[in-house]
Enzyme design. Structure first.
Site, PDB file in Angstrom:
ATOM      1  CE1 TYR A  16      -3.324  -2.892   0.859  1.00 19.39           C
ATOM      2  CE2 TYR A  16      -1.970  -3.274   2.790  1.00 19.39           C
ATOM      3  CZ  TYR A  16      -2.977  -3.676   1.935  1.00 19.39           C
ATOM      4  OH  TYR A  16      -3.614  -4.862   2.159  1.00 19.39           O
ATOM      5  CE1 TYR A 143      -7.676  -5.810   3.331  1.00 21.10           C
ATOM      6  CE2 TYR A 143      -7.093  -7.767   4.592  1.00 21.10           C
ATOM      7  CZ  TYR A 143      -6.863  -6.914   3.539  1.00 21.10           C
ATOM      8  OH  TYR A 143      -5.818  -7.153   2.684  1.00 21.10           O
ATOM      9  CG  ASP A 240     -11.202 -14.003   6.932  1.00 21.77           C
ATOM     10  OD1 ASP A 240     -10.238 -14.546   7.496  1.00 21.77           O
ATOM     11  OD2 ASP A 240     -11.082 -13.094   6.084  1.00 21.77           O
ATOM     12  CE  LYS A 269      -3.524 -11.276   8.770  1.00 22.21           C
ATOM     13  NZ  LYS A 269      -2.463 -10.454   8.240  1.00 22.21           N
TER      14      LYS A 269
HETATM   15  N1  PMP Z   1      -8.627 -12.050   5.938  1.00 19.92           N
HETATM   16  C1  PMP Z   1      -8.318 -11.370   7.061  1.00 19.92           C
HETATM   17  C2  PMP Z   1      -9.293 -11.306   8.189  1.00 19.92           C
HETATM   18  C3  PMP Z   1      -7.086 -10.717   7.152  1.00 19.92           C
HETATM   19  O1  PMP Z   1      -6.785 -10.013   8.250  1.00 19.92           O
HETATM   20  C4  PMP Z   1      -6.175 -10.804   6.069  1.00 19.92           C
HETATM   21  C5  PMP Z   1      -4.814 -10.124   6.099  1.00 19.92           C
HETATM   22  N2  PMP Z   1      -4.687  -9.007   6.855  1.00 19.92           N
HETATM   23  C6  PMP Z   1      -6.543 -11.541   4.940  1.00 19.92           C
HETATM   24  C7  PMP Z   1      -7.779 -12.148   4.915  1.00 19.92           C
HETATM   25  C8  PMP Z   1      -5.632 -11.650   3.750  1.00 19.92           C
HETATM   26  O2  PMP Z   1      -4.546 -12.459   4.018  1.00 19.92           O
HETATM   27  P1  PMP Z   1      -3.213 -12.362   3.129  1.00 19.92           P
HETATM   28  O3  PMP Z   1      -2.616 -11.026   3.411  1.00 19.92           O
HETATM   29  O4  PMP Z   1      -2.379 -13.519   3.620  1.00 19.92           O
HETATM   30  O5  PMP Z   1      -3.624 -12.524   1.702  1.00 19.92           O
END
Ligand code: PMP
Length: 418
Positions: A16, A143, A240, A269
């Site tokens: 970003y 997100y 998620d 993560k």
């Molecule tokens: N979902 C959530 C809730 C996240 O916090 C993130 C990353 N911050 C993602 C999906 C995307 O994961 P990545 O950056 O490994 O593509």
């Protein structure tokens, strides 16, 4: 290469950020425990755990060993038509840990891709008989990643919808619950499901904590109500857990706060303890059966699917987590944030202070000047990356009492100085 940092400044994109007019970056030489060694020799406490992944900190002997041992066997092998023990053992471990109804695992290479796969699963699930169910319902301030499907379910205002309008699938949004105030959001969700249920494939949510969309916490009761609504309207529920999984909120998975089970769950993560990129999508047997009804199969297959190095380190990370007093550690971090950040509530410009598990948040009334706040924090021995109006920390669970108080104190001081 002598002047590699200036080459970075001229040629390399960072997240970003402008590549033509870059802001400051700090070179990291090494990392150990909960700290990063900067190129100028300073050691700073990493309050970000490398974007919330490095739950055990850095240079962890057990994780290093897992990678080295696997490296001697094979770094990688394709997963199409081949299999290997690290992937299967990891799948089995994930299914043991996750809610009981989840019985199948798809390994993806990042969180965003896991979200794409989850969305695909939901769309393919309805295709055989109810192909009109192809929209996704979610709440604002979410997100879920930066790929197109994931972007389409991110917050429509703070996400990237304006940059790609007309190119993203048009999804449905309702108000997000705010803290304990969840009834209004649930009512709105009920009415959208009532009106559009026939065209909705799934609801997707970050359980209990909305992360990159604003570090917002909400009552688990909302999740229970969403589960009931999804069942009543014949809609799948995708959770998620990419940011919340593996203990971050004080439970292994955040859905445990609500005692509910999703139909599809994404993890990523902290899955590998922050060692490398790996994510997984877990699905119920019913979802797998639905996806494959009519003889179709799930149409996804990344090159690096189930990478053996990543699976081995993920297994070692989960073992290490389970054999550690992680609940106590996370509880101790939550308490330190509660006690140490409380004084910020009265500081000028502060809108809210909150903590849940190993997440501490100071929300300002105005956007913060990221680089100036970052420099102040670095001078106090702490690395954080504030965004928008938020100064927040999600540190490794293993930071020492001393490092924890340094982190909390630096956050409090910086807010009082603003
Ligand atoms: N979902 C959530 C809730 C996240 O916090 C993130 C990353 N911050 C993602 C999906 C995307 O994961 P990545 O950056 O490994 O593509």
């Amino acid at each position: 290469m002598k002047d590699w940092v200036s080459f970075d400044r001229r040629h390399v994109w960072h997240p970003y950020a402008s590549v033509l007019n870059p802001g400051p970056v700090h070179a990291v030489r090494s990392a150990r425990g909960a700290s990063l060694e900067l190129a100028d020799g300073r050691w700073v406490v990493d309050g970000m755990a490398s974007w919330w992944c490095a739950i055990h900190g850095y240079n962890v002997p057990e994780l290093n060993d897992a990678v080295s041992r696997q490296l001697e066997r094979m770094a990688h092998v394709m997963f199409g038509g081949l299999t290997h023990e690290p992937a299967v053992r990891l799948a089995s471990r994930l299914l043991e840990l996750a809610p009981a109804g989840l019985q199948h695992v798809f390994f993806a290479d990042s969180g965003s891709v896991a979200v794409e796969v989850a969305l695909k699963m939901a769309l393919q699930f309805w295709q055989p008989g109810q192909a009109e169910k192809r929209r996704i319902l979610t709440i604002r301030h979410g997100y879920h990643g930066d790929t197109f499907g994931a972007m389409s379910v991110c917050d429509p205002v703070t996400g990237m919808h304006h940059l790609f309008s007309g190119m993203l699938p048009r999804q449905l949004f309702v108000a997000a619950p705010a803290g304990q105030q969840w009834e209004h959001a649930a009512e709105e969700m009920a009415s959208v499901l009532g009106a559009h249920g026939h065209e909705i494939a799934a609801v997707i949510l970050e359980p209990v904590v909305q992360g990159a969309g604003g570090m917002r916490f909400y009552a688990p009761a909302f999740l229970r109500q969403v589960r009931r609504l999804c069942d009543a309207h014949d809609v799948l529920l995708i959770l998620d857990e990419i940011a919340t999984g593996f203990g971050r909120t004080g439970r292994m998975f955040a859905c445990e706060h609500a005692g509910i089970e999703p139909d599809i769950m994404c993890v990523g993560k902290a899955l590998t303890g922050g060692y490398m990129s790996l994510a997984a999508v877990l699905a119920s047997h019913e979802v797998a059966r639905g996806v494959e009804a009519g003889g179709q199969v799930l149409m996804h297959g990344p090159t690096f699917m189930a990478n053996p190095l990543a699976c081995s380190v993920a297994l070692a990370s989960i073992d290490l987590l389970l054999s550690s007093p992680w609940q106590e550690r996370v509880g101790r971090i939550e308490q330190a944030f509660r006690d140490g950040l409380e004084s910020c509530r009265s500081a000028r410009g502060v809108a809210d202070v909150r903590a849940l598990g190993a997440i501490g948040v100071i929300e300002m009334k105005q956007p913060v000047d990221v680089s100036s706040v970052q420099e102040r924090l670095l001078s106090k021995g702490v690395w954080l990356r504030p965004f928008g109006r938020l100064i927040y920390a999600m540190p490794p669970y293993v930071l020492s009492d001393q490092e924890l108080s340094l982190l909390v104190q630096a956050m409090a001081e910086v807010v009082h100085e603003l």
